[in-house]
Scaffold this motif. Structure first.
Motif, mmCIF file in Angstrom:
data_model
loop_
_atom_site.group_PDB
_atom_site.id
_atom_site.type_symbol
_atom_site.label_atom_id
_atom_site.label_comp_id
_atom_site.label_asym_id
_atom_site.label_seq_id
_atom_site.Cartn_x
_atom_site.Cartn_y
_atom_site.Cartn_z
ATOM 1 N N GLY A 39 0.819 -1.215 0.000
ATOM 2 C CA GLY A 39 0.000 0.000 0.000
ATOM 3 C C GLY A 39 0.850 1.261 0.000
ATOM 4 O O GLY A 39 2.062 1.226 0.218
ATOM 5 N N GLN A 40 0.193 2.383 -0.276
ATOM 6 C CA GLN A 40 0.870 3.674 -0.410
ATOM 7 C C GLN A 40 1.096 4.354 0.947
ATOM 8 O O GLN A 40 1.850 5.309 1.034
ATOM 9 C CB GLN A 40 0.024 4.626 -1.281
ATOM 10 C CG GLN A 40 -0.379 4.035 -2.624
ATOM 11 C CD GLN A 40 0.799 3.708 -3.515
ATOM 12 O OE1 GLN A 40 1.657 4.542 -3.722
ATOM 13 N NE2 GLN A 40 0.849 2.484 -4.021
ATOM 14 N N LYS B 46 1.932 4.964 5.129
ATOM 15 C CA LYS B 46 3.083 4.723 5.992
ATOM 16 C C LYS B 46 2.788 3.568 6.953
ATOM 17 O O LYS B 46 1.643 3.301 7.272
ATOM 18 C CB LYS B 46 3.411 5.989 6.780
ATOM 19 C CG LYS B 46 3.967 7.087 5.866
ATOM 20 C CD LYS B 46 4.154 8.388 6.601
ATOM 21 C CE LYS B 46 5.381 8.359 7.496
ATOM 22 N NZ LYS B 46 6.639 8.282 6.730
ATOM 23 N N GLY B 47 3.845 2.894 7.387
ATOM 24 C CA GLY B 47 3.673 1.865 8.403
ATOM 25 C C GLY B 47 4.012 0.455 7.966
ATOM 26 O O GLY B 47 3.884 -0.476 8.761
ATOM 27 N N LYS B 48 4.471 0.294 6.730
ATOM 28 C CA LYS B 48 4.773 -1.054 6.243
ATOM 29 C C LYS B 48 6.047 -1.601 6.890
ATOM 30 O O LYS B 48 6.014 -2.624 7.578
ATOM 31 C CB LYS B 48 4.951 -1.032 4.719
ATOM 32 C CG LYS B 48 3.701 -0.569 3.980
ATOM 33 C CD LYS B 48 3.877 -0.566 2.472
ATOM 34 C CE LYS B 48 4.773 0.528 1.935
ATOM 35 N NZ LYS B 48 4.222 1.890 2.074
ATOM 36 N N THR B 49 7.149 -0.906 6.670
ATOM 37 C CA THR B 49 8.402 -1.302 7.301
ATOM 38 C C THR B 49 8.252 -1.254 8.819
ATOM 39 O O THR B 49 8.742 -2.130 9.537
ATOM 40 C CB THR B 49 9.543 -0.366 6.853
ATOM 41 O OG1 THR B 49 9.761 -0.561 5.452
ATOM 42 C CG2 THR B 49 10.821 -0.639 7.623
ATOM 43 N N THR B 50 7.544 -0.242 9.289
ATOM 44 C CA THR B 50 7.397 -0.052 10.729
ATOM 45 C C THR B 50 6.681 -1.240 11.368
ATOM 46 O O THR B 50 7.062 -1.696 12.448
ATOM 47 C CB THR B 50 6.640 1.260 11.001
ATOM 48 O OG1 THR B 50 7.147 2.272 10.130
ATOM 49 C CG2 THR B 50 6.800 1.704 12.432
ATOM 50 N N LEU C 65 11.972 -9.284 4.354
ATOM 51 C CA LEU C 65 12.507 -8.793 3.078
ATOM 52 C C LEU C 65 11.912 -7.405 2.859
ATOM 53 O O LEU C 65 10.864 -7.241 2.235
ATOM 54 C CB LEU C 65 12.128 -9.757 1.948
ATOM 55 C CG LEU C 65 12.570 -11.220 2.185
ATOM 56 C CD1 LEU C 65 11.977 -12.135 1.123
ATOM 57 C CD2 LEU C 65 14.087 -11.346 2.227
ATOM 58 N N ASP C 66 12.601 -6.425 3.429
ATOM 59 C CA ASP C 66 12.041 -5.075 3.494
ATOM 60 C C ASP C 66 12.175 -4.343 2.160
ATOM 61 O O ASP C 66 13.284 -4.234 1.628
ATOM 62 C CB ASP C 66 12.751 -4.295 4.609
ATOM 63 C CG ASP C 66 12.093 -2.953 4.864
ATOM 64 O OD1 ASP C 66 10.853 -2.880 4.845
ATOM 65 O OD2 ASP C 66 12.833 -1.971 5.074
ATOM 66 N N GLU C 67 11.061 -3.848 1.666
ATOM 67 C CA GLU C 67 11.016 -3.092 0.402
ATOM 68 C C GLU C 67 11.444 -3.922 -0.801
ATOM 69 O O GLU C 67 11.904 -3.377 -1.797
ATOM 70 C CB GLU C 67 11.854 -1.793 0.503
ATOM 71 C CG GLU C 67 11.402 -0.921 1.678
ATOM 72 C CD GLU C 67 11.992 0.473 1.664
ATOM 73 O OE1 GLU C 67 11.320 1.394 1.206
ATOM 74 O OE2 GLU C 67 13.132 0.650 2.149
ATOM 75 N N ARG D 255 5.440 -1.006 -1.599
ATOM 76 C CA ARG D 255 4.250 -0.655 -2.384
ATOM 77 C C ARG D 255 4.035 -1.623 -3.538
ATOM 78 O O ARG D 255 4.972 -2.280 -3.984
ATOM 79 C CB ARG D 255 4.415 0.751 -2.973
ATOM 80 C CG ARG D 255 4.490 1.820 -1.910
ATOM 81 C CD ARG D 255 4.637 3.186 -2.551
ATOM 82 N NE ARG D 255 4.698 4.198 -1.496
ATOM 83 C CZ ARG D 255 4.418 5.474 -1.658
ATOM 84 N NH1 ARG D 255 4.055 5.922 -2.838
ATOM 85 N NH2 ARG D 255 4.482 6.315 -0.649
ATOM 86 N N ASP D 256 2.822 -1.656 -4.026
ATOM 87 C CA ASP D 256 2.497 -2.369 -5.266
ATOM 88 C C ASP D 256 2.946 -3.822 -5.268
ATOM 89 O O ASP D 256 3.585 -4.281 -6.225
ATOM 90 C CB ASP D 256 3.134 -1.647 -6.480
ATOM 91 C CG ASP D 256 2.720 -0.190 -6.554
ATOM 92 O OD1 ASP D 256 1.513 0.076 -6.430
ATOM 93 O OD2 ASP D 256 3.595 0.691 -6.713
#
Lengths: 178, 178
Positions: free
Chosen positions: A17-18, A20-24, A108-110, A143-144
């Motif tokens: 998703g676009q 914030k909070g994914k890596t976090t 596997l970040d980003e 994202r995506d």
């Protein structure tokens, strides 16, 4: 590996998703897992190798493996072939970590970015996930996320941006954003 | 408070939505902040006071204040008035923590629920946030964040459930979910 490995149901988690909070959120899992004595490795596909952000500092103090892999392939460079080769090397390292059987969780970040660019074939990722050691959780952020990965995953959360501080001209904040 | 307090732009962050990762993302911030030597307190409005989850274990080892406040008010009890009084007490503690000026970050985990129930007036929450010490970041998590809170916040992410492991009959996993 924790002794409970055999009882666990290992998950493939995608945080996309676009917003914030994914890596976090992946880092939150790292904290929880560390609290339980589980072994985690975080491979940061985009963070520069010199990264010394809050999470890198914390990981160092806690003895958690966190490996920033980026810079070689920021896809800003002029030499695309060199970038691709660097990404392939990073993915090989990720595969080694996954296959090693030495971890409870691999982050596997980003990694969605090089997949989207076609530099890491999504079929290869899914094949690696399918054949991973029993009990191993894998978290992929970015994202995506490609549809094939979403289809394969057990848990997918989309971080949707409702309101972003940069809209207000507020800068990224230490301890919060990095 | 870190020495950089004055330069910081303090954020009010709301992590909401039906998907997983709200509390987990707040914990990721806690890890980052700890890595930077910032002082955090986490007030868990719903977690039972006996909570010994991965995050509680980690917090204990790291010297981070994490206070599970629940059980007294799971809103499953028959004595609603008693539950409301317990929630009020928790909110008073939260206000003391916010007002104290002793923290860089205050996390109010799952506090949207008692707000939605009308047990903590949203105006009171916003008033407390508006008058909070300079440089203090506040993170509020939980489903169905009230519109007034979203309006006031600087950063709002909605965690949208794309795929949930419980659909497949997979249980909550230690280190991942708790």
């Amino acid at each position: 590996m924790s002794a409970r490995g055999a009882e666990r149901q290992a998950l493939v988690i995608v945080l996309t998703g676009q917003g914030k909070g994914k890596t976090t959120a992946a880092l939150g899992v790292v904290l929880r897992a560390w609290g339980r004595g589980m072994k985690t490795v975080v491979l940061q596909f985009v963070k520069p190798r010199t990264a010394n952000y809050g999470e890198n500092r914390a990981a160092k103090k806690l003895g958690i493996e966190m490996i920033p892999l980026g810079e070689g392939f920021t896809w800003r460079s002029q030499d695309i072939e060199k970038d691709k080769a660097a990404v392939r090397q990073c993915w090989e390292l990720a595969r080694q970590k996954i296959d090693s059987g030495q971890y409870d969780i691999v982050v596997l970040d980003e990694m969605t970015y090089p997949i989207t660019y076609g530099w890491i074939p999504v079929e290869e990722v899914i094949d690696t996930l399918r054949r991973r050691p029993q009990g191993l959780h894998v978290i992929i952020t970015g994202r995506d996320a490609p549809p094939e990965l979403i289809e394969f995953a057990d848990l997918v959360t989309e971080m949707r941006e409702v309101k972003h501080p940069y809209e207000k001209g507020l800068k990224a904040q230490p301890g919060i954003d990095f």
